[in-house]
Design an enzyme around this catalytic site. Sequence first.
Site, short mmCIF file in Angstrom:
data_model
loop_
_atom_site.label_atom_id
_atom_site.label_comp_id
_atom_site.label_asym_id
_atom_site.label_seq_id
_atom_site.Cartn_x
_atom_site.Cartn_y
_atom_site.Cartn_z
N TYR A 63 0.84 -1.21 0.00
CA TYR A 63 0.00 0.00 0.00
C TYR A 63 0.87 1.26 0.00
O TYR A 63 0.63 2.20 -0.77
CB TYR A 63 -0.89 -0.07 1.24
CG TYR A 63 -1.81 1.10 1.47
CD1 TYR A 63 -3.01 1.23 0.77
CD2 TYR A 63 -1.49 2.08 2.42
CE1 TYR A 63 -3.87 2.30 1.01
CE2 TYR A 63 -2.34 3.16 2.66
CZ TYR A 63 -3.53 3.26 1.96
OH TYR A 63 -4.37 4.32 2.20
N THR A 90 -13.35 4.86 8.41
CA THR A 90 -14.16 4.35 7.30
C THR A 90 -14.20 2.82 7.38
O THR A 90 -13.44 2.20 8.15
CB THR A 90 -13.54 4.73 5.94
OG1 THR A 90 -12.25 4.13 5.86
CG2 THR A 90 -13.43 6.23 5.76
N1 NAP Z 1 -9.47 6.02 5.67
C1 NAP Z 1 -8.24 6.47 5.89
O1 NAP Z 1 -7.79 6.65 7.03
C2 NAP Z 1 -7.33 6.77 4.75
C3 NAP Z 1 -6.06 7.25 5.05
C4 NAP Z 1 -5.20 7.55 3.99
C5 NAP Z 1 -5.63 7.38 2.69
N2 NAP Z 1 -6.87 6.90 2.45
C6 NAP Z 1 -7.26 6.73 1.04
O2 NAP Z 1 -8.52 7.32 0.81
C7 NAP Z 1 -9.21 6.61 -0.20
C8 NAP Z 1 -10.59 6.24 0.30
O3 NAP Z 1 -10.40 5.46 1.46
P1 NAP Z 1 -11.62 5.00 2.37
O4 NAP Z 1 -11.06 4.77 3.73
O5 NAP Z 1 -12.79 5.89 2.19
O6 NAP Z 1 -11.93 3.57 1.73
P2 NAP Z 1 -13.14 2.55 1.95
O7 NAP Z 1 -13.89 2.89 3.19
O8 NAP Z 1 -12.54 1.21 1.87
O9 NAP Z 1 -14.04 2.83 0.69
C9 NAP Z 1 -13.49 2.54 -0.54
C10 NAP Z 1 -14.56 2.55 -1.60
O10 NAP Z 1 -13.91 2.06 -2.76
C11 NAP Z 1 -14.67 1.03 -3.29
N3 NAP Z 1 -13.82 0.03 -3.92
C12 NAP Z 1 -12.89 -0.75 -3.36
N4 NAP Z 1 -12.30 -1.53 -4.28
C13 NAP Z 1 -12.89 -1.22 -5.45
C14 NAP Z 1 -12.73 -1.67 -6.76
N5 NAP Z 1 -11.86 -2.64 -7.06
N6 NAP Z 1 -13.49 -1.14 -7.73
C15 NAP Z 1 -14.39 -0.18 -7.46
N7 NAP Z 1 -14.60 0.30 -6.22
C16 NAP Z 1 -13.86 -0.22 -5.24
C17 NAP Z 1 -15.39 0.41 -2.15
O11 NAP Z 1 -16.52 -0.21 -2.72
P3 NAP Z 1 -17.27 -1.49 -2.12
O12 NAP Z 1 -18.41 -0.88 -1.44
O13 NAP Z 1 -17.64 -2.27 -3.32
O14 NAP Z 1 -16.29 -2.19 -1.23
C18 NAP Z 1 -15.70 1.63 -1.30
O15 NAP Z 1 -16.87 2.26 -1.76
C19 NAP Z 1 -8.33 5.42 -0.55
O16 NAP Z 1 -7.54 5.70 -1.67
C20 NAP Z 1 -7.45 5.26 0.67
O17 NAP Z 1 -6.23 4.65 0.36
C21 NAP Z 1 -7.74 6.59 3.44
#
Ligand code: NAP
Length: 311
Positions: free
Chosen positions: A199, A233
């Site tokens: 990652y 999340t």
């Molecule tokens: N949360 C944090 O603390 C954090 C910190 C640093 C960076 N980020 C970055 O922020 C971004 C969003 O993170 P998040 O925490 O909101 O993630 P999340 O809660 O896991 O949500 C991710 C979304 O992406 C969708 N998804 C996953 N794999 C997919 C695929 N192969 N094709 C299409 N859709 C897909 C998921 O859909 P499904 O409903 O189908 O699973 C979900 O709606 C990411 O790039 C993550 O790396 C997050």
Amino acid sequence: MLRSLASLFFYARFVRSFSALGFRRAIGAPASSVPDFSGQTWLVTGATGGIGRCIALQANRSGARVLAVGRSDRRLKDLKGEADKPGRLVPLVADLSRINDVRGLPSKRSVQTRPIDVLVNNVGVLLNQHQLTEEGLETSFATNLLGPFVLTEELKSAGLLAAAGVVINVSSGGMYGSPLKLDPMNCTDPDRFDGMNAYAMHKRALVELTRWWNGQWQGEPVAHVMHPGWVDTEGVRISLPVFRKALQRVLRTPEQGADTVLWLADQRPPPASEGGIWLDRSLQPEHEFAWTRRSPHTAEDLVAYLRRLVG
Ligand SMILES: NC(=O)c1ccc[n+]([C@@H]2O[C@H](COP(=O)([O-])OP(=O)(O)OC[C@H]3O[C@@H](n4cnc5c(N)ncnc54)[C@H](OP(=O)(O)O)[C@@H]3O)[C@@H](O)[C@H]2O)c1
């Protein structure tokens, strides 16, 4: 043991800025005025959950026509049901880890209607278990890097990114723990797979790619890379349960995580962001540790590597 100590050091180093405390210090309570995105078209990947869902719903509330990409038809229907202007939220089913699905997106009629003003490459996963896609790629690599690379390149070459628009790549503070690497990013050997390292490598590569795109595109459009801080999340609940338990009280809300994306999209003309990563509306250094600057590879090598993989 060494690894746990390194993680502790890493989290302690960033807790003041990446947590909700950092958001409150940097932004306070965001202004109640709502940006006006009317007339714009947005494409948001990973729009069905977490930060992407907030971005898609807020952009729609602010008047944008939102092409919301997700892999679950049901969750996309739920999203549309929650939108303020459901007629301006267009669900697009695609699995971003499948390069074939990604390649199909630019030819969809709803994507071709008019150029995209704001592309948010939000999708991202941290996998603890090794998985290969049907196309033989390591799933987190395909989702975090190769999919967004192909999507952006194909939209750009089809003339579907508005010249005055912006591309916003969602990286992670985790990238501070990795230099740019190439071959290990697509780890097809389960015995060598380390989800956290993978990652961090993908998210570092996204920073390099953003700088490379800016060099190529010369402002038409501008590319930004940002990270949202530590946000509570579903992704964090599933991938990092121990981290979440320890820091739950200071994790950001998805709205706080989405704030910088919405703010960047609202800046006209877009601020210059060469050589940095946005956090809480301000540009931060790309490197926090000297050792991550040392890489035998360049952004050009990265692009050549990604192009080789997709032919
Ligand atoms: N949360 C944090 O603390 C954090 C910190 C640093 C960076 N980020 C970055 O922020 C971004 C969003 O993170 P998040 O925490 O909101 O993630 P999340 O809660 O896991 O949500 C991710 C979304 O992406 C969708 N998804 C996953 N794999 C997919 C695929 N192969 N094709 C299409 N859709 C897909 C998921 O859909 P499904 O409903 O189908 O699973 C979900 O709606 C990411 O790039 C993550 O790396 C997050």
